[in-house]
Scaffold this active site. Structure first.
Site, PDB file in Angstrom:
ATOM      1  N   LYS A  65     -13.041  45.387  50.059  1.00  6.05           N
ATOM      2  CA  LYS A  65     -12.930  46.530  49.143  1.00  6.05           C
ATOM      3  C   LYS A  65     -12.277  47.709  49.854  1.00  6.05           C
ATOM      4  O   LYS A  65     -11.410  48.389  49.312  1.00  6.05           O
ATOM      5  CB  LYS A  65     -14.317  46.956  48.660  1.00  6.05           C
ATOM      6  CG  LYS A  65     -14.905  46.075  47.575  1.00  6.05           C
ATOM      7  CD  LYS A  65     -16.214  46.711  47.118  1.00  6.05           C
ATOM      8  CE  LYS A  65     -16.852  45.922  46.010  1.00  6.05           C
ATOM      9  NZ  LYS A  65     -18.084  46.511  45.520  1.00  6.05           N
ATOM     10  N   GLU A  67     -22.667  34.674  48.049  1.00  2.00           N
ATOM     11  CA  GLU A  67     -22.638  36.021  48.628  1.00  2.00           C
ATOM     12  C   GLU A  67     -23.960  36.349  49.337  1.00  2.00           C
ATOM     13  O   GLU A  67     -23.988  37.162  50.261  1.00  2.00           O
ATOM     14  CB  GLU A  67     -22.380  37.035  47.508  1.00  2.00           C
ATOM     15  CG  GLU A  67     -21.651  38.284  47.967  1.00  2.00           C
ATOM     16  CD  GLU A  67     -21.141  39.086  46.785  1.00  2.00           C
ATOM     17  OE1 GLU A  67     -20.096  38.718  46.229  1.00  2.00           O
ATOM     18  OE2 GLU A  67     -21.789  40.077  46.412  1.00  2.00           O
ATOM     19  N   HIS A 124     -15.644  13.304  33.886  1.00  2.00           N
ATOM     20  CA  HIS A 124     -14.321  12.664  33.853  1.00  2.00           C
ATOM     21  C   HIS A 124     -13.364  13.304  34.847  1.00  2.00           C
ATOM     22  O   HIS A 124     -12.159  13.089  34.766  1.00  2.00           O
ATOM     23  CB  HIS A 124     -13.760  12.730  32.433  1.00  2.00           C
ATOM     24  CG  HIS A 124     -14.627  12.003  31.457  1.00  2.00           C
ATOM     25  ND1 HIS A 124     -14.425  10.694  31.083  1.00  2.00           N
ATOM     26  CD2 HIS A 124     -15.775  12.385  30.830  1.00  2.00           C
ATOM     27  CE1 HIS A 124     -15.371  10.317  30.253  1.00  2.00           C
ATOM     28  NE2 HIS A 124     -16.209  11.325  30.079  1.00  2.00           N
TER      29      HIS A 124
HETATM   30  O1  PA5 Z   1     -23.228  41.523  44.348  1.00  2.00           O
HETATM   31  C1  PA5 Z   1     -22.536  42.426  44.779  1.00  2.00           C
HETATM   32  O2  PA5 Z   1     -23.000  43.345  45.482  1.00  2.00           O
HETATM   33  C2  PA5 Z   1     -21.061  42.492  44.434  1.00  2.00           C
HETATM   34  O3  PA5 Z   1     -20.621  41.346  43.805  1.00  2.00           O
HETATM   35  C3  PA5 Z   1     -20.787  43.683  43.524  1.00  2.00           C
HETATM   36  O4  PA5 Z   1     -21.548  43.539  42.354  1.00  2.00           O
HETATM   37  C4  PA5 Z   1     -19.303  43.783  43.162  1.00  2.00           C
HETATM   38  O5  PA5 Z   1     -18.533  43.861  44.325  1.00  2.00           O
HETATM   39  C5  PA5 Z   1     -19.040  45.007  42.304  1.00  2.00           C
HETATM   40  O6  PA5 Z   1     -19.497  46.159  42.948  1.00  2.00           O
HETATM   41  P1  PA5 Z   1     -19.774  47.492  42.159  1.00  2.00           P
HETATM   42  O7  PA5 Z   1     -20.885  47.245  41.229  1.00  2.00           O
HETATM   43  O8  PA5 Z   1     -20.107  48.492  43.215  1.00  2.00           O
HETATM   44  O9  PA5 Z   1     -18.510  47.838  41.433  1.00  2.00           O
END
Ligand code: PA5
Length: 430
Positions: free
Chosen positions: A405, A273, A294
């Site tokens: 989202k 990410e 394995h």
């Molecule tokens: O790293 C990130 O920004 C994302 O993985 C968020 O943590 C994830 O989408 C969850 O978002 P939120 O904490 O707003 O619910």
């Protein structure tokens, strides 16, 4: 954390990075380090995460969880960066705790129901975590969990802790029910928040040593210098970047401990990410030693030359001897322990990859405890920030995640989002 990059160098591995090329890259590392330090000093978005060892207050976290400190089980409701850091810590240290930590990140209905039917809800606490306070999966699961508590006659307001931003629907809900709540620190993106309340509330309920987690991270912070040859975190980030430039487009994270399997999941999110932008980035893969010797090792040793394999050596852990047997061919096992067998398999795998010219790096821990975990999490975050600087991407944004989202919320009628219109148009075209 110690980092050994010897098996990633060009003399051993192909595609390897030569020592000379890393020395040249070190000039860019020095520049990147200056940028990182400036970002930390000015608490800039993202860089602020590297200040968490000094900013996080363990007493505040312990005070918030005090009402549920004796819970038999803890359900953490959160997803991505709001779950994986906490899960990495509590899964790694599960043997040390009497509290079962359960993570509801997915919204698979059967799986959610099976947890809620199995757990003793009257002895269970709820830890809801969402930085934005708007993530559909988290809020939906929380409403489902709340409902299950009500149906079982358990007052969920007595057993819930909320960690979220300053405003938003989840903050409003916490205020309305007067729930104990903590704030996600400003400037800290989800996947970099393991060492804040986001990752540490679960650790606190499970009785782990919060100070030691932060001390391990602080030690790693101290080692951030302007050279990859002096700083384990930068050695890892720079080597992974250099190998990607030479064709290692995949980074397989392979801990040699069951307790660190979730760490590989956390790392995969951090690396994917943060760095997967502008057509750049290195694809994380996950495997577990020895189990995946394995299944995946064949590919890593003899498949396309497009991988870096990152091993995590856990250091000393509890051991168990292998009993003697009267079968002669098995006598060699009776002289060993399971730990020695694991170690032998690790060394053999590492050497076999090196012998085949496959680059690999070893992250070495001195055991799996709070201090070492704090160092590992911080070290990988710093490595990722450095790699982001070298790639020249915006490490701390995640526009593709935000797109999905909004599309999800729009499709369910939770707002007017052009992303949802784009999905609807695509669906009509089918
Ligand atoms: O790293 C990130 O920004 C994302 O993985 C968020 O943590 C994830 O989408 C969850 O978002 P939120 O904490 O707003 O619910």
């Amino acid at each position: 954390m110690n980092v050994d990059i010897g098996n990633a160098l060009a003399s051993v591995a192909s595609p390897g990075a030569s020592r000379e090329s890393l020395e040249r890259l070190d000039e860019q590392v020095a520049d990147a380090h200056e940028r990182i330090v400036a970002g930390m000093e000015q608490s800039e978005h993202g860089y602020e995460a590297l200040n968490l060892p000094e900013r996080t207050d363990p007493d505040e976290i312990r005070a918030a969880v005090e009402p549920v400190a004796d819970a038999e089980a803890l359900i953490t409701v959160g997803i991505g960066g709001s779950a994986l850091g906490a899960a990495t810590i509590t899964d790694a240290l599960a043997d040390e705790s009497d509290t079962e930590a359960v993570y509801l990140d997915n919204v698979d209905p059967e799986w959610v129901s099976s947890h809620l039917e199995r757990l003793p809800l009257e002895e269970t606490a709820i830890n809801v975590v969402s930085r934005s306070g708007t993530t559909a999966e988290t809020l939906a699961n929380f409403l489902v969990v709340r409902d299950a508590f009500e149906a079982a006659g358990v007052d969920w307001t007595e057993r819930t802790i909320v960690t979220t931003g300053e405003s938003g629907p989840l903050r409003n809900l916490a205020d309305r029910h007067d729930l104990p709540s903590l704030k996600v620190p400003d400037g800290v993106p989800g996947r970099f928040s393991a060492l804040s309340a986001v990752g540490m509330v679960a650790a606190a309920v499970c009785g782990h040593d919060l100070e030691a987690l932060l001390e391990g991270a602080a030690a790693e912070r101290e080692s951030l210098t302007g050279s990859l040859f002096d700083c384990p975190a930068y050695a890892y980030g720079a080597t992974a970047y250099a190998l990607d430039q030479r064709g290692a487009a995949v980074n397989a994270m392979v801990p040699y401990a069951e307790s660190l399997e979730t760490f590989a999941e956390w790392f995969a999110q951090l690396w994917a990410e943060s760095l997967g932008k502008d057509d750049l980035g290195q694809t994380p893969a996950r495997a577990l030693g020895v189990t995946d010797q394995h299944s995946q090792l064949q590919l890593y040793r003899a498949g396309p030359r497009d991988k870096l394999v990152t091993f995590v050596s856990p250091g000393e852990t509890d051991d168990r001897s292998i009993p003697d047997t009267d079968v002669d061919e098995l006598a060699y096992l009776g002289d060993a322990t399971l730990g020695e067998l694991l170690e032998a398999e690790f060394e053999a795998t590492e050497a076999s990859l090196a012998a085949a010219g496959r680059p690999n790096v070893r992250l070495e821990l001195e055991g799996v405890d709070e201090y070492e975990l704090g160092g590992l999490l911080y070290g990988m975050e710093a490595a990722c920030v450095l790699a982001g600087e070298l790639y020249g991407v915006n490490t701390f944004e995640q526009p593709a995640v935000e797109w999905a989202k909004k599309a999800t919320r729009g499709l369910l009628g939770g707002g007017d989002f052009e992303e949802a219109d784009a999905v609807a148009e695509k669906t009509e075209l089918r």
